[in-house]
Design a protein around this motif. Structure first.
Motif, PDB file in Angstrom:
ATOM      1  N   GLN A   9     -26.254  18.054  17.214  1.00 52.40           N
ATOM      2  CA  GLN A   9     -26.086  18.097  18.659  1.00 52.40           C
ATOM      3  C   GLN A   9     -25.265  19.330  19.010  1.00 52.40           C
ATOM      4  OE1 GLN A   9     -24.040  14.676  20.230  1.00 52.40           O
ATOM      5  NE2 GLN A   9     -24.682  15.099  22.301  1.00 52.40           N
ATOM      6  N   ASN A  10     -25.813  20.169  19.855  1.00 53.24           N
ATOM      7  CA  ASN A  10     -25.141  21.372  20.386  1.00 53.24           C
ATOM      8  C   ASN A  10     -24.790  22.396  19.318  1.00 53.24           C
ATOM      9  OD1 ASN A  10     -25.165  20.397  23.069  1.00 53.24           O
ATOM     10  ND2 ASN A  10     -23.377  19.141  22.604  1.00 53.24           N
ATOM     11  N   PHE A  11     -25.601  22.503  18.289  1.00 49.73           N
ATOM     12  CA  PHE A  11     -25.308  23.466  17.230  1.00 49.73           C
ATOM     13  C   PHE A  11     -26.335  24.599  17.250  1.00 49.73           C
ATOM     14  CE2 PHE A  11     -25.195  24.857  12.676  1.00 49.73           C
ATOM     15  CZ  PHE A  11     -23.897  25.359  12.708  1.00 49.73           C
ATOM     16  N   ARG A  12     -25.822  25.777  17.480  1.00 50.92           N
ATOM     17  CA  ARG A  12     -26.637  26.999  17.540  1.00 50.92           C
ATOM     18  C   ARG A  12     -27.804  26.826  18.511  1.00 50.92           C
ATOM     19  NH1 ARG A  12     -25.800  30.412  12.401  1.00 50.92           N
ATOM     20  NH2 ARG A  12     -23.526  30.351  12.387  1.00 50.92           N
ATOM     21  N   GLY A  13     -29.031  27.002  18.050  1.00 46.30           N
ATOM     22  CA  GLY A  13     -30.196  26.902  18.930  1.00 46.30           C
ATOM     23  C   GLY A  13     -30.740  25.497  19.070  1.00 46.30           C
ATOM     24  N   ASP A  49     -15.356  24.459   1.354  1.00 49.79           N
ATOM     25  CA  ASP A  49     -14.576  25.633   1.750  1.00 49.79           C
ATOM     26  C   ASP A  49     -14.832  26.101   3.175  1.00 49.79           C
ATOM     27  OD1 ASP A  49     -13.298  25.827  -0.748  1.00 49.79           O
ATOM     28  OD2 ASP A  49     -15.075  26.793  -1.583  1.00 49.79           O
ATOM     29  N   ARG A  50     -15.910  25.676   3.794  1.00 46.89           N
ATOM     30  CA  ARG A  50     -16.269  26.177   5.125  1.00 46.89           C
ATOM     31  C   ARG A  50     -15.172  25.918   6.146  1.00 46.89           C
ATOM     32  NH1 ARG A  50     -20.765  27.469   8.655  1.00 46.89           N
ATOM     33  NH2 ARG A  50     -19.714  27.785  10.629  1.00 46.89           N
ATOM     34  N   GLN A  51     -14.560  24.754   6.116  1.00 50.04           N
ATOM     35  CA  GLN A  51     -13.576  24.432   7.142  1.00 50.04           C
ATOM     36  C   GLN A  51     -12.230  25.098   6.906  1.00 50.04           C
ATOM     37  OE1 GLN A  51     -13.713  20.215   7.879  1.00 50.04           O
ATOM     38  NE2 GLN A  51     -15.835  20.343   8.528  1.00 50.04           N
ATOM     39  N   ARG A  52     -12.114  25.860   5.848  1.00 54.17           N
ATOM     40  CA  ARG A  52     -10.900  26.643   5.613  1.00 54.17           C
ATOM     41  C   ARG A  52     -11.051  28.051   6.177  1.00 54.17           C
ATOM     42  NH1 ARG A  52      -7.684  24.816   0.789  1.00 54.17           N
ATOM     43  NH2 ARG A  52      -7.139  27.000   0.678  1.00 54.17           N
ATOM     44  N   ARG A  53     -12.275  28.405   6.559  1.00 57.72           N
ATOM     45  CA  ARG A  53     -12.535  29.722   7.134  1.00 57.72           C
ATOM     46  C   ARG A  53     -11.916  29.787   8.527  1.00 57.72           C
ATOM     47  NH1 ARG A  53     -18.711  31.315   7.389  1.00 57.72           N
ATOM     48  NH2 ARG A  53     -18.618  30.326   9.424  1.00 57.72           N
ATOM     49  N   SER A  54     -11.457  30.946   8.906  1.00 62.64           N
ATOM     50  CA  SER A  54     -10.842  31.082  10.225  1.00 62.64           C
ATOM     51  C   SER A  54     -11.547  32.178  11.012  1.00 62.64           C
ATOM     52  CB  SER A  54      -9.366  31.405  10.078  1.00 62.64           C
ATOM     53  OG  SER A  54      -8.760  31.496  11.330  1.00 62.64           O
ATOM     54  N   PRO A  55     -12.137  31.849  12.129  1.00 65.32           N
ATOM     55  CA  PRO A  55     -12.288  30.515  12.689  1.00 65.32           C
ATOM     56  C   PRO A  55     -13.417  29.769  11.984  1.00 65.32           C
ATOM     57  CG  PRO A  55     -13.353  32.080  14.135  1.00 65.32           C
ATOM     58  CD  PRO A  55     -12.724  32.874  13.019  1.00 65.32           C
ATOM     59  N   VAL A  56     -13.319  28.455  11.965  1.00 66.13           N
ATOM     60  CA  VAL A  56     -14.309  27.635  11.261  1.00 66.13           C
ATOM     61  C   VAL A  56     -15.657  27.683  11.985  1.00 66.13           C
ATOM     62  CG1 VAL A  56     -13.614  25.475  12.363  1.00 66.13           C
ATOM     63  CG2 VAL A  56     -14.677  25.432  10.125  1.00 66.13           C
ATOM     64  N   VAL A  57     -15.645  27.714  13.294  1.00 68.36           N
ATOM     65  CA  VAL A  57     -16.834  27.957  14.113  1.00 68.36           C
ATOM     66  C   VAL A  57     -16.448  28.991  15.163  1.00 68.36           C
ATOM     67  CG1 VAL A  57     -17.901  25.674  13.798  1.00 68.36           C
ATOM     68  CG2 VAL A  57     -16.328  26.043  15.701  1.00 68.36           C
ATOM     69  N   GLU A  58     -17.466  29.561  15.774  1.00 66.47           N
ATOM     70  CA  GLU A  58     -17.237  30.563  16.814  1.00 66.47           C
ATOM     71  C   GLU A  58     -18.072  30.203  18.028  1.00 66.47           C
ATOM     72  OE1 GLU A  58     -16.424  34.618  14.556  1.00 66.47           O
ATOM     73  OE2 GLU A  58     -18.332  33.733  13.953  1.00 66.47           O
ATOM     74  N   GLU A  59     -17.876  30.939  19.093  1.00 68.17           N
ATOM     75  CA  GLU A  59     -18.590  30.678  20.338  1.00 68.17           C
ATOM     76  C   GLU A  59     -20.099  30.603  20.124  1.00 68.17           C
ATOM     77  OE1 GLU A  59     -19.228  32.905  24.628  1.00 68.17           O
ATOM     78  OE2 GLU A  59     -17.460  33.363  23.446  1.00 68.17           O
ATOM     79  N   PHE A  60     -20.662  31.516  19.323  1.00 63.46           N
ATOM     80  CA  PHE A  60     -22.114  31.540  19.133  1.00 63.46           C
ATOM     81  C   PHE A  60     -22.636  30.334  18.353  1.00 63.46           C
ATOM     82  CE2 PHE A  60     -20.678  33.785  15.320  1.00 63.46           C
ATOM     83  CZ  PHE A  60     -21.477  33.205  14.346  1.00 63.46           C
TER      84      PHE A  60
END
Length: 179
Positions: A9-13, A49-60
């Motif tokens: 839900q509401n992820f990318r395209g 490891d994905r959720q340790r990335r900064s930022p974990v998600v971005e606007e796009f």
């Protein structure tokens, strides 16, 4: 372990999608149809490891890059993953979060169906929920994966899936990085 269902839900395209997988699955299609989006959603939910990335998600990462609604309130990305063929390691570590799944009827058993728990074909499953959103107070994006069965929006910390558990999922996404 096997991914049997994926809801986005509401992820990318993808505004809303429910996918079911049986056996081995190969994603095939033209460019820009969502193959990488599905893989990246799984990485966000299952990758240690994905959720340790900064930022974990971005606007796009939000559908149409909209992370705030018309009232300036955060819009959530929601990714639900249903895993079956639970390994003994995960079964032991996540025992209190496992649910019974009826693959023939494509549903979870609910309270009051104790007589169906050991019915032929029903299996143990692990149902996970990943939520990503913009935190207005911190002015940053955040994401976390929860045990869906135990998720309480008022107390999200009690249902978090630890990184040590995620390591046991065995999910590895070798994504292509465009330069």
């Amino acid at each position: 372990m096997k991914i049997s269902r994926l809801s986005l839900q509401n992820f990318r395209g993808i505004k809303n999608a429910d996918l079911s997988f049986e056996g081995h699955t190969l994603l095939v299609g033209a460019n820009n149809v969502g193959k990488s989006t599905i893989c990246e959603a799984l990485e966000l939910a299952l990758g240690p490891d994905r959720q340790r990335r900064s930022p974990v998600v971005e606007e796009f990462d939000f559908y149409n890059a909209a992370y705030l609604d018309v009232n300036e309130e955060p819009i959530e990305i929601r990714i639900e993953v249903l895993m079956t063929d639970v390994t003994p390691t995960i079964e032991k570590a996540c025992r209190s979060y496992l649910e019974r799944w009826d693959p023939e009827k494509d549903r979870y058993l609910t309270q009051g169906e104790i007589d169906q728990v050991d019915a032929p074909g029903n299996v143990w499953c692990l149902h996970l929920l990943t939520i990503a959103r913009y935190n207005k107070e911190e002015d940053e994006f955040e994401a976390a994966t929860h045990y869906a069965h135990a998720y309480d929006p008022e107390d999200e910390k009690n249902s978090l899936v630890p990184r040590t558990i995620k390591r046991n999922f065995g999910f590895l996404y070798l994504g292509l990085r465009r330069i």
